[in-house]
Every structure is written in structure tokens, then in C-alpha cells.
Design a protein around this motif. Structure first.
Motif, PDB file in Angstrom:
ATOM      1  N   PHE A 100      71.519  43.541  44.658  1.00 19.13           N
ATOM      2  CA  PHE A 100      70.238  43.709  45.359  1.00 19.13           C
ATOM      3  C   PHE A 100      70.414  44.639  46.555  1.00 19.13           C
ATOM      4  CE2 PHE A 100      67.103  42.729  48.558  1.00 19.13           C
ATOM      5  CZ  PHE A 100      65.922  42.603  47.840  1.00 19.13           C
ATOM      6  N   ASP A 101      71.490  44.456  47.307  1.00 22.91           N
ATOM      7  CA  ASP A 101      71.746  45.285  48.484  1.00 22.91           C
ATOM      8  C   ASP A 101      71.809  46.764  48.095  1.00 22.91           C
ATOM      9  OD1 ASP A 101      72.356  46.105  51.024  1.00 22.91           O
ATOM     10  OD2 ASP A 101      74.421  45.397  51.002  1.00 22.91           O
ATOM     11  N   LEU A 102      72.572  47.066  47.032  1.00 21.36           N
ATOM     12  CA  LEU A 102      72.688  48.449  46.578  1.00 21.36           C
ATOM     13  C   LEU A 102      71.334  49.022  46.138  1.00 21.36           C
ATOM     14  CD1 LEU A 102      75.926  48.243  44.360  1.00 21.36           C
ATOM     15  CD2 LEU A 102      75.733  49.322  46.607  1.00 21.36           C
ATOM     16  N   LEU A 103      70.628  48.250  45.338  1.00 19.59           N
ATOM     17  CA  LEU A 103      69.399  48.748  44.724  1.00 19.59           C
ATOM     18  C   LEU A 103      68.232  48.795  45.700  1.00 19.59           C
ATOM     19  CD1 LEU A 103      70.030  46.897  41.391  1.00 19.59           C
ATOM     20  CD2 LEU A 103      69.725  49.383  41.573  1.00 19.59           C
ATOM     21  N   TRP A 104      68.187  47.873  46.643  1.00 17.26           N
ATOM     22  CA  TRP A 104      67.116  47.889  47.637  1.00 17.26           C
ATOM     23  C   TRP A 104      67.212  49.157  48.498  1.00 17.26           C
ATOM     24  CZ3 TRP A 104      62.602  45.707  48.523  1.00 17.26           C
ATOM     25  CH2 TRP A 104      62.032  45.785  49.791  1.00 17.26           C
ATOM     26  N   LYS A 105      68.424  49.484  48.906  1.00 19.66           N
ATOM     27  CA  LYS A 105      68.616  50.700  49.713  1.00 19.66           C
ATOM     28  C   LYS A 105      68.293  51.940  48.897  1.00 19.66           C
ATOM     29  CE  LYS A 105      72.151  48.555  52.624  1.00 19.66           C
ATOM     30  NZ  LYS A 105      73.604  48.445  52.911  1.00 19.66           N
ATOM     31  N   ALA A 106      68.708  51.941  47.628  1.00 21.19           N
ATOM     32  CA  ALA A 106      68.439  53.101  46.763  1.00 21.19           C
ATOM     33  C   ALA A 106      66.946  53.255  46.515  1.00 21.19           C
ATOM     34  CB  ALA A 106      69.177  52.951  45.435  1.00 21.19           C
ATOM     35  N   GLY A 107      66.258  52.145  46.341  1.00 24.19           N
ATOM     36  CA  GLY A 107      64.817  52.185  46.077  1.00 24.19           C
ATOM     37  C   GLY A 107      64.038  52.807  47.226  1.00 24.19           C
ATOM     38  N   LYS A 108      64.508  52.590  48.451  1.00 24.87           N
ATOM     39  CA  LYS A 108      63.808  53.162  49.609  1.00 24.87           C
ATOM     40  C   LYS A 108      63.985  54.671  49.689  1.00 24.87           C
ATOM     41  CE  LYS A 108      65.546  50.322  52.738  1.00 24.87           C
ATOM     42  NZ  LYS A 108      65.727  49.652  54.059  1.00 24.87           N
ATOM     43  N   ASP A 109      65.029  55.170  49.008  1.00 24.07           N
ATOM     44  CA  ASP A 109      65.265  56.616  49.018  1.00 24.07           C
ATOM     45  C   ASP A 109      64.537  57.342  47.892  1.00 24.07           C
ATOM     46  OD1 ASP A 109      66.917  56.443  51.223  1.00 24.07           O
ATOM     47  OD2 ASP A 109      68.746  56.206  50.033  1.00 24.07           O
ATOM     48  N   VAL A 110      63.963  56.581  46.955  1.00 25.47           N
ATOM     49  CA  VAL A 110      63.219  57.209  45.853  1.00 25.47           C
ATOM     50  C   VAL A 110      61.901  57.757  46.408  1.00 25.47           C
ATOM     51  CG1 VAL A 110      62.021  56.805  43.667  1.00 25.47           C
ATOM     52  CG2 VAL A 110      64.242  55.737  44.092  1.00 25.47           C
ATOM     53  N   PRO A 111      61.633  59.021  46.237  1.00 26.79           N
ATOM     54  CA  PRO A 111      60.416  59.621  46.816  1.00 26.79           C
ATOM     55  C   PRO A 111      59.137  59.053  46.209  1.00 26.79           C
ATOM     56  CG  PRO A 111      61.492  61.160  45.332  1.00 26.79           C
ATOM     57  CD  PRO A 111      62.439  60.015  45.492  1.00 26.79           C
ATOM     58  N   GLU A 112      58.112  59.038  46.987  1.00 22.27           N
ATOM     59  CA  GLU A 112      56.786  58.585  46.530  1.00 22.27           C
ATOM     60  C   GLU A 112      56.346  59.455  45.342  1.00 22.27           C
ATOM     61  OE1 GLU A 112      53.736  55.832  46.821  1.00 22.27           O
ATOM     62  OE2 GLU A 112      55.416  56.020  48.223  1.00 22.27           O
ATOM     63  N   GLY A 113      55.842  58.809  44.307  1.00 20.37           N
ATOM     64  CA  GLY A 113      55.370  59.539  43.137  1.00 20.37           C
ATOM     65  C   GLY A 113      56.474  59.996  42.199  1.00 20.37           C
ATOM     66  N   ALA A 114      57.703  59.446  42.351  1.00 19.24           N
ATOM     67  CA  ALA A 114      58.808  59.813  41.466  1.00 19.24           C
ATOM     68  C   ALA A 114      58.487  59.390  40.041  1.00 19.24           C
ATOM     69  CB  ALA A 114      60.090  59.140  41.934  1.00 19.24           C
ATOM     70  N   SER A 115      58.996  60.134  39.081  1.00 18.64           N
ATOM     71  CA  SER A 115      58.744  59.819  37.675  1.00 18.64           C
ATOM     72  C   SER A 115      59.623  58.645  37.245  1.00 18.64           C
ATOM     73  CB  SER A 115      59.073  61.033  36.812  1.00 18.64           C
ATOM     74  OG  SER A 115      60.468  61.308  36.850  1.00 18.64           O
ATOM     75  N   ALA A 116      59.268  58.057  36.097  1.00 15.29           N
ATOM     76  CA  ALA A 116      60.054  56.952  35.558  1.00 15.29           C
ATOM     77  C   ALA A 116      61.496  57.400  35.312  1.00 15.29           C
ATOM     78  CB  ALA A 116      59.423  56.449  34.268  1.00 15.29           C
ATOM     79  N   PHE A 117      61.662  58.644  34.859  1.00 14.25           N
ATOM     80  CA  PHE A 117      63.003  59.180  34.613  1.00 14.25           C
ATOM     81  C   PHE A 117      63.814  59.230  35.902  1.00 14.25           C
ATOM     82  CE2 PHE A 117      65.883  62.829  34.606  1.00 14.25           C
ATOM     83  CZ  PHE A 117      66.696  62.513  33.523  1.00 14.25           C
ATOM     84  N   GLU A 118      63.209  59.699  36.977  1.00 10.52           N
ATOM     85  CA  GLU A 118      63.901  59.808  38.255  1.00 10.52           C
ATOM     86  C   GLU A 118      64.278  58.424  38.798  1.00 10.52           C
ATOM     87  OE1 GLU A 118      62.036  63.861  40.239  1.00 10.52           O
ATOM     88  OE2 GLU A 118      60.785  62.028  40.187  1.00 10.52           O
ATOM     89  N   MET A 119      63.378  57.455  38.635  1.00 12.31           N
ATOM     90  CA  MET A 119      63.666  56.103  39.117  1.00 12.31           C
ATOM     91  C   MET A 119      64.796  55.468  38.310  1.00 12.31           C
ATOM     92  SD  MET A 119      60.021  54.441  40.288  1.00 12.31           S
ATOM     93  CE  MET A 119      59.049  54.890  38.839  1.00 12.31           C
ATOM     94  N   ARG A 120      64.787  55.687  36.995  1.00  9.01           N
ATOM     95  CA  ARG A 120      65.863  55.142  36.164  1.00  9.01           C
ATOM     96  C   ARG A 120      67.209  55.793  36.506  1.00  9.01           C
ATOM     97  NH1 ARG A 120      61.587  54.856  32.358  1.00  9.01           N
ATOM     98  NH2 ARG A 120      61.349  52.730  31.502  1.00  9.01           N
ATOM     99  N   SER A 121      67.190  57.068  36.773  1.00  9.91           N
ATOM    100  CA  SER A 121      68.426  57.773  37.143  1.00  9.91           C
ATOM    101  C   SER A 121      68.997  57.201  38.436  1.00  9.91           C
ATOM    102  CB  SER A 121      68.149  59.276  37.306  1.00  9.91           C
ATOM    103  OG  SER A 121      67.806  59.857  36.071  1.00  9.91           O
ATOM    104  N   ALA A 122      68.111  56.960  39.411  1.00  5.87           N
ATOM    105  CA  ALA A 122      68.549  56.381  40.688  1.00  5.87           C
ATOM    106  C   ALA A 122      69.108  54.974  40.483  1.00  5.87           C
ATOM    107  CB  ALA A 122      67.385  56.350  41.671  1.00  5.87           C
ATOM    108  N   ALA A 123      68.456  54.198  39.608  1.00  2.45           N
ATOM    109  CA  ALA A 123      68.910  52.830  39.333  1.00  2.45           C
ATOM    110  C   ALA A 123      70.267  52.847  38.630  1.00  2.45           C
ATOM    111  CB  ALA A 123      67.876  52.095  38.486  1.00  2.45           C
ATOM    112  N   ARG A 124      70.417  53.738  37.647  1.00  6.75           N
ATOM    113  CA  ARG A 124      71.689  53.806  36.907  1.00  6.75           C
ATOM    114  C   ARG A 124      72.853  54.179  37.821  1.00  6.75           C
ATOM    115  NH1 ARG A 124      68.380  56.395  32.802  1.00  6.75           N
ATOM    116  NH2 ARG A 124      68.101  54.961  31.033  1.00  6.75           N
TER     117      ARG A 124
END
Length: 389
Positions: free
Chosen positions: A71-95
Motif C-alpha cells: 500500500f505504501d508503495l502504490l499510494w505514493k505512486a498513485g499520487k504521481d499519476v497525472p490527472e486524466g492518465a489513460s488506463a495503460f499509463e496507470m497499469r504501467s505505473a502500478a506494474r
């Protein structure tokens, strides 16, 4: 696994995330551990749920400490995902974060196996090392080596026959009644074969265990004097710390106390209990640096032996690990003699150095061994101390 409301009471990162956005934090937690409703579509939580590594799903559903790390890793990463990012971009950040989690999960597993801890304790110490900006790769190496050493010690114990002093490595002919094979002793109960068997024993032709080394009938404490002078960095220190963990695990099974004397030109004494994960980690990371004062370390080790003897823990073994000598042989001899006078034996391990045959560290040791860098990478190197366990 508890709910998000329960988990945030136990983990600071969840509590802080909940203050920022309780709904998003709850969705992310549920996506990680596989609880609750599906996260809203086109959100980072959905991307996290869709990219959870299958090999970690069961673990995340059961181990709250590991899940909190994810959760710690992903919560911080999620805040760096830009507004309006595509599903592909969000999955890449999560992976990307799942890859980082996978590395830590493997380290936690190696720490758990090598030190004999449960996974929750291993995860807690992994996070402790990271928080202190310590070298987790080094801790992992020590854990893996300690695990191999522990297995080697258990294997050495398996080669000992009940009631026989020493390590059994073969069968030979002789007349030592204490070491007779069961096939010989059973013949002594047969009145018709007893005379023949006694004749074989008298003529040294009876089948008996061949042993090497000696083991005490009653085992006492272990006092480990570990050299932490400046030259003991790297694999030398890793071997010493891994050996301490493996020996402590074996001793703990037999209810034997273990004390570690960290030494250089000063000393620090620590009682080590394998199930005290924080204490073990402290022992592993401890390093004094400076010169080598063996006579000082032996004096402190003997004081520990005496203190334990006063508590009824007699017959200690002192294990001295060093990569140098301090030339103060008179004081060394006094300490070795003092230990011997109260039933303690000395085991000397010289790492990439050689101690003179006339030195009390070698001459009066129950066993003296020299280790090179190749041997220090093998778990079997610990069997040289099997007699002390």
C-alpha cells in the motif's frame, strides 16, 4: 485479513492516507488485498487490482504487514499519476511498483527462512532497515548464509549417535563399549552369542561407530566473541554474523543462552534470542570498527561465562572469531585459563589469517580453524563448530 477500517488503526501509512482521501485509500487497500467491492472504473485502484501479481495474491490476502508495505508503495505512486492518465499509463505505473514489491517480498522470504522468523516479523524488519536507510541486500545475504549454516548444523547433529560423544562419520573395528553398534550390543543379550561377542570386543574386532571431535554430555551457554575491527568488513563480517545467528538458533532449541561480545578496541555485550527479530537485526547491523583487542574481548567473554555460571549455567563454550591478533599473549593466556578453570572451552576461528601454534588462542583451543574467502561463502563452513552445539 481485517477491513480497511481495522487496518488503518494498525498501520501509520493507512491512517495518513485516510486523512488525505479516505475513499481512495479504502479502494486501494481493497484492491491490494482482494476485499470489498470492485474499485471504480478508470481509477488507479482498478489498475492496481488488475495488475496484482498472481504469485502474491494469497500472501497479500493473509499478511497485513506485507500488504501495508505494498500500500505504501502504490499510494505514493498513485499520487504521481497525472490527472486524466489513460488506463495503460496507470497499469504501467502500478506494474512498476509491483516489481519493487516483488523484490522486497523475496527478501522478506529469505530473511524469514534464514533467520527462522515468521513472515510478519521479517516484513517488519525489512521496513525497519529501509527506514534507517540500511543495506537490505547485505541483511538478505547474511540471512541466506545463516539458513544454509543452520541446515548444516542440523545435518551434523543427525550424524551423531545417541549416547556417543562426537560426530559419527563411519564404522570401524574396536573395543569401545560406549560406541558399539546396536547390532553388537543386542548380541550381548543372547547367552549363546555373548561369549563370542565379548571375545571380539577384547580383540578389538567389534563393530563400533567411528567418531571425530567431542561433544559434552551436558551443554552450557554459548559466548560468541565477534571481531568488528575495521578489517572485518564485507564477507568476513557477514560470515561471523551468519554463524552467530545459526548457532543461536541451534542453542535456542536446547534452551541454551547465547551472548555475543562485539569487539574491536572496545566491547559491547548483547544477549541474543533468535525469536527477538529486532535484537537479531541489531546484532547483525552492529559494527564497531577500529583495531583488534582480543585479550580485552576474551576477558569480557570470561566475565560473561562467570556471570552465567553464577546463574547455574555451567560448561560454556567461548567461540572467538578474528582476522588478526593483538600480541598480548600473557593476558590472552590468563583469560583462556580462567575460562578453563570453570569448565568453558575455547573455539578459535581465524579468518584469512594464521595464529601461531604457540599462541594460547590456538594451543589451548578445543578446536582451531582457519577460513579463507571461498569457505566463507559456504554454509557447510559452520560444521567446524558443530562440536560446540
Amino acid at each position: 485479513m481485517g477491513s480497511f477500517l481495522q487496518a488503518r488503526r494498525r498501520h501509520l501509512i493507512l491512517k495518513e492516507a485516510s486523512r488525505e482521501d479516505a475513499e481512495k485509500a479504502g479502494d486501494l487497500w481493497n484492491a491490494i488485498v482482494g476485499l470489498g467491492r470492485d474499485p471504480p472504473a478508470k481509477t488507479f485502484a482498478e489498475a492496481v487490482r488488475d495488475t496484482v501479481p498472481p504469485e502474491h495474491m494469497a500472501f497479500l490476502a493473509l499478511d497485513e504487514v506485507g500488504a501495508a508495505y505494498a500500500f505504501d508503495l502504490l499510494w505514493k505512486a498513485g499520487k504521481d499519476v497525472p490527472e486524466g492518465a489513460s488506463a495503460f499509463e496507470m497499469r504501467s505505473a502500478a506494474r512498476e511498483q509491483w516489481a519493487a514489491f516483488d523484490k522486497k517480498a523475496k527478501q522478506a522470504r529469505h530473511v524469514s527462512d534464514g533467520f527462522g522468523w515468521d513472515l510478519a516479523a521479517a516484513w517488519a524488519q525489512v521496513r525497519e532497515v529501509e527506514t534507517a536507510q540500511g543495506d537490505m541486500d547485505r541483511v538478505e545475504r547474511i540471512a541466506r548464509l545463516a539458513g544454509r549454516m543452520f541446515a548444516s548444523l542440523r545435518g551434523a547433529h543427525a550424524t551423531k549417535a545417541h549416547g556417543v560423544s562426537g560426530e559419527v562419520y563411519s564404522v570401524e573395528q574396536g573395543n569401545d563399549v560406549a560406541r558399539l553398534l546396536p547390532s553388537e550390543t543386542v548380541l550381548l543379550t543372547d547367552s549363546q552369542l555373548e561369549v563370542v561377542t565379548l571375545e571380539r570386543i577384547a580383540s578389538r574386532r567389534a563393530a563400533q561407530y567411528a567418531v571425530r571431535g567431542t561433544t559434552k554430555k551436558s551443554k552450557g551457554p554459548l559466548v560468541l566473541a565477534l571481531d568488528e575491527s575495521g578489517s572485518m568488513h564485507g564477507i568476513r563480517n557477514e560470515w561471523a554474523k551468519a554463524a552467530a545467528v545459526a548457532l543461536a538458533r541451534v542453542a535456542s532449541e536446547e534452551k541454551r543462552p547465547v551472548a555475543v561480545v562485539h569487539y574491536a578496541t572496545s566491547t559491547v555485550v548483547q544477549i541474543v534470542k533468535p525469536d527477538d527479530s529486532a535484537g537479531v537485526l541489531k546484532m547483525i547491523l552492529h559494527f564497531l570498527s577500529g583495531g583488534t583487542a582480543i585479550s580485552l574481548a576474551l576477558g569480557v567473554a570470561v566475565d560473561q561465562v562467570k556471570a552465567l555460571a553464577q546463574k547455574g549455567q555451567h560448561g560454556a563454550d567461548i567461540i572467538l572469531v578474528t582476522d588478526g591478533i593483538d600480541r598480548n599473549e600473557e593476558e590472552q593466556k590468563k583469560s583462556v585459563d580462567a575460562a578453563s578453570s570453570i569448565g568453558a572451552r575455547l573455539w578459535t576461528v581465524a579468518i584469512e589469517c594464521s595464529i601461531s601454534e604457540d599462541s594460547p588462542l590456538r594451543k589451548k583451543a578445543a578446536q582451531y580453524t582457519e577460513l579463507n574467502d571461498n569457505a566463507m561463502t559456504k554454509g557447510s563452513s559452520i560444521t567446524l563448530l558443530a562440536g560446540a552445539t
